[in-house]
Scaffold this motif. Structure first.
Motif, PDB file in Angstrom:
ATOM      1  N   LEU A 198      -1.095  -3.492   2.464  1.00 24.40           N
ATOM      2  CA  LEU A 198      -2.174  -3.391   1.482  1.00 24.40           C
ATOM      3  C   LEU A 198      -1.972  -2.196   0.558  1.00 24.40           C
ATOM      4  O   LEU A 198      -2.258  -2.286  -0.648  1.00 24.40           O
ATOM      5  N   GLU A 199      -1.481  -1.102   1.100  1.00 24.92           N
ATOM      6  CA  GLU A 199      -1.228   0.066   0.250  1.00 24.92           C
ATOM      7  C   GLU A 199      -0.190  -0.271  -0.820  1.00 24.92           C
ATOM      8  O   GLU A 199      -0.342   0.072  -1.997  1.00 24.92           O
ATOM      9  N   SER A 200       0.857  -0.973  -0.415  1.00 22.44           N
ATOM     10  CA  SER A 200       1.879  -1.381  -1.372  1.00 22.44           C
ATOM     11  C   SER A 200       1.322  -2.366  -2.393  1.00 22.44           C
ATOM     12  O   SER A 200       1.581  -2.264  -3.597  1.00 22.44           O
ATOM     13  N   ALA A 201       0.541  -3.330  -1.911  1.00 24.01           N
ATOM     14  CA  ALA A 201      -0.070  -4.300  -2.821  1.00 24.01           C
ATOM     15  C   ALA A 201      -1.026  -3.611  -3.787  1.00 24.01           C
ATOM     16  O   ALA A 201      -1.075  -3.947  -4.976  1.00 24.01           O
ATOM     17  N   ALA A 202      -1.774  -2.640  -3.294  1.00 26.78           N
ATOM     18  CA  ALA A 202      -2.725  -1.917  -4.135  1.00 26.78           C
ATOM     19  C   ALA A 202      -2.017  -1.124  -5.226  1.00 26.78           C
ATOM     20  O   ALA A 202      -2.513  -1.037  -6.360  1.00 26.78           O
ATOM     21  N   GLN A 203      -0.877  -0.551  -4.903  1.00 26.58           N
ATOM     22  CA  GLN A 203      -0.122   0.217  -5.900  1.00 26.58           C
ATOM     23  C   GLN A 203       0.274  -0.654  -7.093  1.00 26.58           C
ATOM     24  O   GLN A 203       0.486  -0.150  -8.191  1.00 26.58           O
ATOM     25  N   ARG A 204       0.363  -1.956  -6.868  1.00 26.54           N
ATOM     26  CA  ARG A 204       0.711  -2.876  -7.946  1.00 26.54           C
ATOM     27  C   ARG A 204      -0.523  -3.513  -8.584  1.00 26.54           C
ATOM     28  O   ARG A 204      -0.513  -3.839  -9.762  1.00 26.54           O
ATOM     29  N   ALA A 205      -1.598  -3.682  -7.807  1.00 29.52           N
ATOM     30  CA  ALA A 205      -2.803  -4.330  -8.329  1.00 29.52           C
ATOM     31  C   ALA A 205      -3.674  -3.386  -9.145  1.00 29.52           C
ATOM     32  O   ALA A 205      -4.232  -3.786 -10.185  1.00 29.52           O
ATOM     33  N   VAL A 206      -3.821  -2.162  -8.696  1.00 31.43           N
ATOM     34  CA  VAL A 206      -4.728  -1.232  -9.381  1.00 31.43           C
ATOM     35  C   VAL A 206      -4.335  -1.018 -10.839  1.00 31.43           C
ATOM     36  O   VAL A 206      -5.198  -1.088 -11.726  1.00 31.43           O
ATOM     37  N   GLY A 222      -3.169 -11.577   0.562  1.00 26.91           N
ATOM     38  CA  GLY A 222      -2.858 -12.662  -0.364  1.00 26.91           C
ATOM     39  C   GLY A 222      -3.735 -12.615  -1.595  1.00 26.91           C
ATOM     40  O   GLY A 222      -3.255 -12.752  -2.727  1.00 26.91           O
ATOM     41  N   ASP A 223      -5.040 -12.416  -1.399  1.00 25.16           N
ATOM     42  CA  ASP A 223      -5.960 -12.349  -2.541  1.00 25.16           C
ATOM     43  C   ASP A 223      -5.595 -11.205  -3.479  1.00 25.16           C
ATOM     44  O   ASP A 223      -5.574 -11.370  -4.701  1.00 25.16           O
ATOM     45  N   LEU A 224      -5.351 -10.043  -2.919  1.00 30.87           N
ATOM     46  CA  LEU A 224      -5.045  -8.872  -3.740  1.00 30.87           C
ATOM     47  C   LEU A 224      -3.776  -9.095  -4.563  1.00 30.87           C
ATOM     48  O   LEU A 224      -3.719  -8.760  -5.749  1.00 30.87           O
ATOM     49  N   THR A 225      -2.783  -9.709  -3.957  1.00 32.77           N
ATOM     50  CA  THR A 225      -1.505  -9.916  -4.632  1.00 32.77           C
ATOM     51  C   THR A 225      -1.575 -11.053  -5.640  1.00 32.77           C
ATOM     52  O   THR A 225      -1.163 -10.901  -6.802  1.00 32.77           O
ATOM     53  N   VAL A 226      -2.089 -12.190  -5.230  1.00 32.39           N
ATOM     54  CA  VAL A 226      -2.119 -13.353  -6.116  1.00 32.39           C
ATOM     55  C   VAL A 226      -3.102 -13.136  -7.267  1.00 32.39           C
ATOM     56  O   VAL A 226      -2.785 -13.447  -8.426  1.00 32.39           O
TER      57      VAL A 226
END
Length: 195
Positions: A9-17, A119-123
């Motif tokens: 999630l930390e990695s996904a957040a670094q891309r989503a934020v 999945g939600d955060l990334t997609v």
């Protein structure tokens, strides 16, 4: 070694934020790859997801029934709120026991619930990036984790209306693992906003 949900999630957040921070007010009414959502509604939905899955990490119940209006009703900065809530999401899934047992009223294994929010955060970050003309490249480790997890959840997701029918892809080497994840959820990986 298995990646923890919080690390992913930390990695996904670094891309989503950065994607959410890059949404301008002028783009809020634009369409997204999720035909039922414009940018405003999808961003509201994603903020709701991030908040509710904090509760699920703590084995509390979450309320997805309410229609969220964080952008219109929040007196503060909704972009900064998304960043703050996403940091809280990562912390919630890093808490001892977050990945153990079952989560809230969903009754699913906690790690499965973690895969849902990952999945939600990334997609949805891809959805918002594509809708607003931003670049988005997911972490390959996140894609490797959510690919099999979402494939397992897909029949239930389609039955519940969370996934569309699979988007057809060619069987060739030019299709990326993330394209396959997007197609699995019913998205066209080559979607662009209408001209």
């Amino acid at each position: 070694m298995t990646n923890t949900i919080s690390d992913l999630l930390e990695s996904a957040a670094q891309r989503a934020v950065p994607v959410v921070l890059g949404i301008t007010d002028e783009r809020l009414a634009d369409p997204t790859p999720c035909s039922e959502y414009d940018v405003r509604a999808l961003t509201d939905h994603l903020i709701q997801v991030v908040i509710n899955f904090q509760a699920l990490a703590a084995k509390k119940n979450a309320d997805f029934a309410a229609v969220p209006h964080y952008i219109d009703d929040d007196a503060g900065d909704w972009r900064a709120r998304f960043a703050d809530e996403t940091a809280r999401l990562v912390a919630a899934w890093a808490a001892p026991g977050a990945e153990e047992g079952t989560s809230g009223t969903m009754g699913f294994p906690a790690r499965t619930v973690g895969h849902m929010v990952l999945g939600d955060l990334t997609v949805h970050a891809w959805d918002l990036a594509r809708a607003t003309g931003q670049e988005f490249t997911p972490d390959p480790a996140v894609v490797g984790e959510i690919g099999p997890a979402l494939a397992e959840m897909a029949p239930m997701g389609r039955k519940g209306g969370m996934f569309g029918e699979p988007f057809p892809l060619p069987d060739d080497e030019g299709v990326s693992d993330f394209d396959r994840v997007l197609a699995l959820t019913g998205r066209d990986p080559h979607w662009r906003p209408p001209a």
